[in-house]
Design a protein around this motif. Structure first.
Motif, short mmCIF file in Angstrom:
data_model
loop_
_atom_site.label_atom_id
_atom_site.label_comp_id
_atom_site.label_asym_id
_atom_site.label_seq_id
_atom_site.Cartn_x
_atom_site.Cartn_y
_atom_site.Cartn_z
N LEU A 140 0.83 -1.20 0.00
CA LEU A 140 0.00 0.00 0.00
C LEU A 140 0.87 1.26 0.00
CD1 LEU A 140 -2.73 1.39 0.09
CD2 LEU A 140 -2.80 0.99 2.57
N SER A 141 1.96 1.26 0.75
CA SER A 141 2.88 2.40 0.76
C SER A 141 3.44 2.64 -0.64
CB SER A 141 4.04 2.15 1.74
OG SER A 141 3.58 2.03 3.05
N ALA A 142 3.84 1.56 -1.31
CA ALA A 142 4.40 1.69 -2.66
C ALA A 142 3.35 2.21 -3.64
CB ALA A 142 4.95 0.34 -3.13
N ILE A 148 1.21 9.02 -6.84
CA ILE A 148 1.65 10.42 -6.88
C ILE A 148 2.64 10.61 -8.03
CG2 ILE A 148 2.96 12.19 -5.62
CD1 ILE A 148 1.76 10.98 -3.03
N TYR A 149 3.55 9.67 -8.23
CA TYR A 149 4.57 9.78 -9.28
C TYR A 149 3.93 9.87 -10.67
CZ TYR A 149 8.61 8.57 -12.14
OH TYR A 149 9.62 8.58 -13.09
N TRP A 150 2.87 9.10 -10.87
CA TRP A 150 2.23 9.05 -12.20
C TRP A 150 1.08 10.03 -12.35
CZ3 TRP A 150 4.85 7.16 -15.99
CH2 TRP A 150 5.78 6.14 -15.77
N GLY A 151 1.13 11.15 -11.66
CA GLY A 151 0.18 12.22 -11.95
C GLY A 151 -0.77 12.57 -10.84
N ASN A 152 -0.93 11.68 -9.84
CA ASN A 152 -1.75 11.99 -8.66
C ASN A 152 -3.18 12.35 -9.02
OD1 ASN A 152 -2.41 12.39 -5.99
ND2 ASN A 152 -1.24 14.27 -5.73
N ILE A 177 11.95 9.45 8.61
CA ILE A 177 12.87 9.38 7.47
C ILE A 177 12.40 10.32 6.37
CG2 ILE A 177 13.50 6.97 7.96
CD1 ILE A 177 11.66 6.18 5.60
N VAL A 178 13.24 10.49 5.35
CA VAL A 178 12.87 11.21 4.13
C VAL A 178 13.01 10.23 2.97
CG1 VAL A 178 13.41 13.11 2.58
CG2 VAL A 178 13.61 13.43 5.05
N GLY A 183 16.80 12.43 -7.09
CA GLY A 183 16.48 12.92 -8.42
C GLY A 183 15.07 12.62 -8.87
N VAL A 184 14.74 13.15 -10.04
CA VAL A 184 13.37 13.08 -10.58
C VAL A 184 12.88 11.65 -10.73
CG1 VAL A 184 11.96 13.64 -12.60
CG2 VAL A 184 13.64 15.29 -11.75
N ALA A 185 13.75 10.75 -11.15
CA ALA A 185 13.33 9.37 -11.41
C ALA A 185 12.84 8.66 -10.15
CB ALA A 185 14.48 8.59 -12.04
N ASN A 186 13.19 9.17 -8.98
CA ASN A 186 12.83 8.50 -7.73
C ASN A 186 11.58 9.07 -7.08
OD1 ASN A 186 15.10 6.94 -8.06
ND2 ASN A 186 16.39 8.24 -6.78
N GLY A 187 10.94 10.03 -7.74
CA GLY A 187 9.70 10.59 -7.20
C GLY A 187 9.93 11.89 -6.48
#
Length: 556
Positions: A140-142, A148-152, A177-178, A183-187
């Motif tokens: 669920l976390s993933a 969010i990464y694919w447009g939210n 944690i953060v 970079g962009v590819a990681n969200g």
């Protein structure tokens, strides 16, 4: 005397099919995990509907101390004792977590001659239930981050995501944690954190669900966060509930093992009582009640946490009617509550014992508030003196209950015959008039105050306006009927772990509240309690290893 692990290793275990036969479970209703543990199939469990229930007995305890109380050991000993006197009895326990097993507490399979076996398997990976829960939670976390990464498209406000990740280990470094750096590819970078798996809402959901359909409904109801307009977003909105249910399909089936005396024991689910609701699964308990005349179960830590949640959450949600309760105490722990240092416990000290008995008295009175008859089990240690044991019995009598000396650690079921007979007497008396502490319709903050005042004997609960406003908002959103799950130190009635005995006049500070809409309760985090524990300076893991024969050493 031999150590717990040596006693467990020497056990003459019977094939799990023979243990199932004792309860009338046919071989084809078991999914074996080796020869000594199995899962009970869901279709067989469904076929039990309509059968009458046996008697449900709760084992709880005084507040835990470093001296030890032996609640699980007493639960196992009582189950064996009931079978010894001719009753058809089963035991229902929680699964141990790897966090405390490798941390400070050690395992949770009983001790001495009152254990469940195979002990090493139960305390480690067992049948993989915790791994399945961890995987479903983190799936669920993933899915949240991926959405969010694919447009939210759902408009998730990343600042208002409430869903944290979990792992079944004590690791303070992961509390805050953060994520998504690099970079962009990681969200999109965001603040996040981990809880321990036993604090996961999915653990609570699995333990409170009646079947797979109920499980998927509850998983879909999980609120993962909010939009900018403060409207809730659920796991169902993310279309996550189906895949999560698939991961939990096998984990939903109760695990069957045996005691050292070859009596049946269900071990299923494992929420902590200091940060979760502290009871084994409803499905295991209900299955046992259909198959046995007596079911002995435990609730975590002291009665102020485990028993209160057993009554107010588990029994309320599952419609269970407990017939009796056992409060476990030791002379050593009562002396510690009376101010005796751990290194001085071997010396007789009746005066300190009598002072510490105030903790026992508080728990007796609290359990009686739920309308359940009580007996005290004195878990015997070899250093206990006759005068000390007599003092505990005399004190219990002043509260209208009997205290029974139990020697199950050394003697197995022979050491719990008297306790078993007393439990039968209470359960068959019809004295139980069970009722939860508060009604569903009571406002949420009043429910919190009720627990703090009537169970902890606090003057009040202290909460900022923001917390009170949040509770009002949840009530307006339709969650006002939910029960309360207090997250609080297990060592004291207060939020100060060093304040032993039976304190009064204290205030319970509320640090945070969390809505567990799928599980169906409100988590109230008090004082300094952590939902991700840390390891102690010298963790138990330092002593655990394989010997030259490939056998585990140091596990207890």
């Amino acid at each position: 005397m031999a150590s717990d692990i040596e006693i467990a290793r020497a056990a003459k275990m019977r094939p799990i099919s023979e243990i199932g036969e004792k309860l009338g479970i046919p071989q084809d209703a078991l999914e074996n995990y080796g020869s000594t543990k199995a899962k009970v199939r869901a279709d067989f469990i469904a076929s039990l509907d309509g059968r009458p229930d046996g008697k449900l007995v709760l084992v709880t305890a005084i507040n835990p101390t470093p001296a030890g109380e032996g609640k699980t050991t007493t639960t196992v000993g009582l189950g064996d004792g009931l079978n010894r006197i001719g009753k058809k009895a089963a035991i229902c326990l929680r699964e141990p977590s790897l966090g405390p097993c490798f941390g400070m507490k050690g395992g949770a399979a009983g001790g001495g001659h009152a254990q469940v076996v195979p002990m090493e398997d139960i305390n480690l990976h067992f049948t993989g239930d915790f791994h399945a829960i961890t995987s479903a939670h983190n799936l669920l976390s993933a899915l949240i981050d991926n959405h969010i990464y694919w447009g939210n498209a759902l408009g998730i406000d990343q600042r208002r995501i409430t869903w944290r990740r979990v792992m079944d280990m004590n690791d303070r470094a992961l509390r805050q944690i953060v994520t998504s750096l690099g970079g962009v590819a990681n969200g999109f970078p965001a603040e996040a954190g981990f809880d321990i798996t036993v604090a996961s809402e999915i653990m609570a959901i699995l333990c409170l669900s009646h079947d797979l359909a109920d499980l998927q409904r509850r998983l879909g109801d999980i609120i993962i966060g909010y939009r900018r307009d403060r409207t809730a977003i659920t796991a169902r909105d993310l279309e996550a509930d189906g895949a999560m249910t698939v991961l939990l399909k096998e984990a939903m089936q109760p695990n069957l093992v045996q005691t050292l005396e070859n009596n049946p024991a269900f071990i299923h689910g494992g929420p902590f009582a200091n940060i979760a609701h502290g009871c084994n699964s409803v499905i295991a308990t209900r299955t046992a009640l259909k198959l046995a005349d007596y079911v002995v179960t435990e609730a975590g830590f002291g009665a102020d946490l485990g028993a209160e949640k057993f009554f107010d959450i588990k029994c309320r949600k599952a419609g269970l009617q407990p017939s009796a309760a056992v409060i476990v105490a030791t002379v050593r722990a009562l002396k510690m509550n009376g101010g005796v240092a751990r290194e001085d416990l071997k010396a007789e000290n009746v005066a300190a014992l009598k002072k510490g008995c105030a903790n026992l008295g508080r728990h007796i009175d609290n359990v009686k508030q739920f309308g359940v008859p009580v007996v005290v089990a004195i878990n015997h240690f070899t250093g206990d003196t006759e005068a000390e044991i007599a003092a505990v019995k005399e004190y219990a009598a002043t509260h209208g209950v009997e205290a029974v000396l139990c020697t199950h650690w050394a003697d197995g079921s022979a050491g719990t015959e008297a306790l078993a007979r007393k439990v039968v007497q209470l359960a068959e008396s019809g004295a139980a008039q069970f009722a939860p502490l508060y009604g569903d319709d009571m406002p949420l903050f009043e429910k919190i105050q009720t627990i703090c005042r009537r169970i902890y004997r606090a003057d009040d609960a202290a909460a900022d306006k923001s917390i009170r406003d949040q509770l009002k908002k949840w009530s307006a959103d339709g969650f006002g009927h939910l029960p309360i799950c207090m997250a609080k130190t297990q060592y004291s009635f207060s939020t100060d772990p060093n304040l032993r005995g039976a304190p009064t006049g204290h205030i319970v500070p509320i640090r945070e509240v969390r809505l567990s809409a799928g599980a169906g309760f409100i988590v109230v985090i008090c004082g300094e309690i952590m939902t991700m524990p840390g390891l102690p300076k010298i963790p138990s893991a330092n002593q655990i290893r394989l010997d030259e024969r490939g056998q585990i050493e140091g596990l207890f």
